[in-house]
Structures are given as C-alpha cells and as structure tokens.
Design a protein around this motif. Structure first.
Motif, short mmCIF file in Angstrom:
data_model
loop_
_atom_site.label_atom_id
_atom_site.label_comp_id
_atom_site.label_asym_id
_atom_site.label_seq_id
_atom_site.Cartn_x
_atom_site.Cartn_y
_atom_site.Cartn_z
N VAL A 68 0.84 -1.21 0.00
CA VAL A 68 0.00 0.00 0.00
C VAL A 68 0.87 1.25 0.00
N LYS A 69 1.93 1.23 0.78
CA LYS A 69 2.83 2.39 0.87
C LYS A 69 3.45 2.70 -0.49
N TYR A 70 3.95 1.69 -1.18
CA TYR A 70 4.62 1.93 -2.45
C TYR A 70 3.66 2.15 -3.60
N ILE A 71 2.50 1.54 -3.56
CA ILE A 71 1.52 1.75 -4.62
C ILE A 71 0.93 3.15 -4.52
N ASN A 72 0.65 3.63 -3.31
CA ASN A 72 0.05 4.95 -3.12
C ASN A 72 1.07 6.08 -3.13
N SER A 73 2.36 5.77 -3.16
CA SER A 73 3.37 6.84 -3.10
C SER A 73 3.38 7.68 -4.37
N THR A 74 2.99 7.11 -5.48
CA THR A 74 3.00 7.86 -6.74
C THR A 74 1.63 8.43 -7.08
N ARG A 75 0.63 8.19 -6.22
CA ARG A 75 -0.72 8.66 -6.48
C ARG A 75 -0.76 10.18 -6.34
N THR A 76 -1.36 10.83 -7.31
CA THR A 76 -1.53 12.28 -7.24
C THR A 76 -2.95 12.59 -6.78
N LYS A 77 -3.07 13.70 -6.11
CA LYS A 77 -4.39 14.10 -5.64
C LYS A 77 -5.29 14.40 -6.82
N THR A 78 -6.56 14.05 -6.67
CA THR A 78 -7.51 14.38 -7.71
C THR A 78 -7.83 15.87 -7.62
N ASN A 79 -8.55 16.35 -8.59
CA ASN A 79 -8.87 17.77 -8.66
C ASN A 79 -9.49 18.27 -7.37
N TYR A 80 -10.47 17.55 -6.86
CA TYR A 80 -11.16 18.07 -5.68
C TYR A 80 -10.34 17.88 -4.41
N GLU A 81 -9.54 16.80 -4.31
CA GLU A 81 -8.71 16.62 -3.12
C GLU A 81 -7.68 17.74 -2.98
N GLY A 82 -7.21 18.24 -4.10
CA GLY A 82 -6.22 19.30 -4.07
C GLY A 82 -6.79 20.65 -3.67
N ILE A 83 -8.10 20.79 -3.69
CA ILE A 83 -8.74 22.06 -3.35
C ILE A 83 -8.87 22.24 -1.84
N ILE A 84 -9.07 21.14 -1.11
CA ILE A 84 -9.24 21.24 0.35
C ILE A 84 -7.97 21.80 0.96
N GLY A 85 -8.13 22.85 1.77
CA GLY A 85 -7.00 23.53 2.39
C GLY A 85 -6.52 24.74 1.62
N LYS A 86 -7.01 24.90 0.41
CA LYS A 86 -6.60 26.02 -0.43
C LYS A 86 -7.32 27.30 -0.01
N VAL A 87 -6.64 28.42 -0.16
CA VAL A 87 -7.24 29.73 0.11
C VAL A 87 -7.73 30.28 -1.23
N VAL A 88 -9.01 30.68 -1.26
CA VAL A 88 -9.64 31.16 -2.49
C VAL A 88 -10.22 32.55 -2.26
N ARG A 89 -10.44 33.26 -3.36
CA ARG A 89 -11.09 34.56 -3.28
C ARG A 89 -12.56 34.38 -3.63
N VAL A 90 -13.43 34.87 -2.75
CA VAL A 90 -14.88 34.77 -2.93
C VAL A 90 -15.30 35.78 -3.99
N THR A 91 -16.10 35.35 -4.97
CA THR A 91 -16.54 36.24 -6.04
C THR A 91 -17.98 36.71 -5.86
N GLN A 92 -18.73 36.06 -4.97
CA GLN A 92 -20.10 36.47 -4.65
C GLN A 92 -20.27 36.29 -3.14
N ASP A 93 -20.98 37.23 -2.50
CA ASP A 93 -21.17 37.15 -1.05
C ASP A 93 -21.63 35.75 -0.64
N VAL A 94 -21.01 35.22 0.42
CA VAL A 94 -21.39 33.91 0.95
C VAL A 94 -22.36 34.14 2.11
#
Length: 149
Positions: A68-94
């Motif tokens: 599991v360690k070696y198989i998952n070591s080359t796995r890249t985050k998917t589009n949505y996994e890479g978004i969590i933790g990211k700082v974004v600019r809000v374009t419409q009031d939340v």
C-alpha cells in the motif's frame, strides 16, 4: 480437496484483483497457490485449508502495509482533493441563509457555503476551503493571523 479447485480459486482471485481497484484478493490468490502446492505434494484437505489460511493471512499481515505504501506513493491528488485547504477569493457574497456564494478555483466556478451558518463572507474576501459537500465548497473566512468568523 482437488488441485483443480485450488487452481480455479487462484485464477478467480487473480481476475478479481485485476478488475478491482484496491489490493485485496491477491493475498488469497497466493494462499491458493500454497494450497495447490500442498495438494500436489499429497497433503490432505485439512492441511490444504490450513496452508491456504496461514499463507493468505501471513502475506496479508506482513506485506500489505509495504504494498500500500509503495503503490500509493506515486498517487496524485484528484482535482477536488487538491482544493481542500486552499485559500480562495470569494466572487459572490457567501450567505448560507440566502443560499448565495461563489468562488473561482483553478479556473472553475464553484458554489460556496460557509462552514458556520452564522458566518457571512463578502465578495472579494479570502476564504479557506475546509470541505467539499457534493458540488459545494465549504469555507471559512481567512485572514492573515485568523482563520474563522
């Protein structure tokens, strides 16, 4: 048991391993191979089943963590996994009550909701993505030194 039964089990388990995404059936295919060898050496049914179980669980326990360690070591985050933790600019009031909020992340428009229902985040503000629920980003207000509303 018959050697052919163990061979059939091994082939079926290998096919299952190839078809499925996770690592799971290969350990039991290896156990089936051990049972085939015991069967060819003249071992009885009890010894074959014991060899199958012992080898299957031994390989599962001792080699799976490394695989599991070696198989998952080359796995890249998917589009949505890479978004969590990211700082974004809000374009419409939340505003969760009014069900408004939008942000652009990696060139894509996302619906945005605040993690705290009482929190309102103005357009142009920074927000940190803390989760994704369906097609909505769940964010908290982000400012240097403070993270939340």
């Amino acid at each position: 048991m018959n050697t052919m039964v163990w061979l059939a089990a091994m082939i079926i388990l290998i096919v299952i391993e190839i078809v499925t995404v996770g690592i799971g059936a290969i350990w039991f295919a290896i156990g089936s191979l051990a049972a085939v060898m015991v069967s060819l050496l003249g071992g009885g049914t009890t010894l074959q089943i014991t060899a199958f179980l012992a080898v299957s669980f031994a390989t599962l326990i001792f080699t799976r963590p490394y695989a599991v360690k070696y198989i998952n070591s080359t796995r890249t985050k998917t589009n949505y996994e890479g978004i969590i933790g990211k700082v974004v600019r809000v374009t419409q009031d939340v505003d969760n009550v009014l069900e408004t909020g939008c942000a652009v992340v990696n060139g894509s428009d996302w619906t945005v909701r605040a993690a705290d229902n009482n929190c309102k985040i103005a357009a142009g503000s920074l927000a940190k993505v803390v989760d994704i629920k369906g097609v909505k980003l769940i964010v908290e207000r982000y400012e240097e030194g403070t993270d939340k509303c």
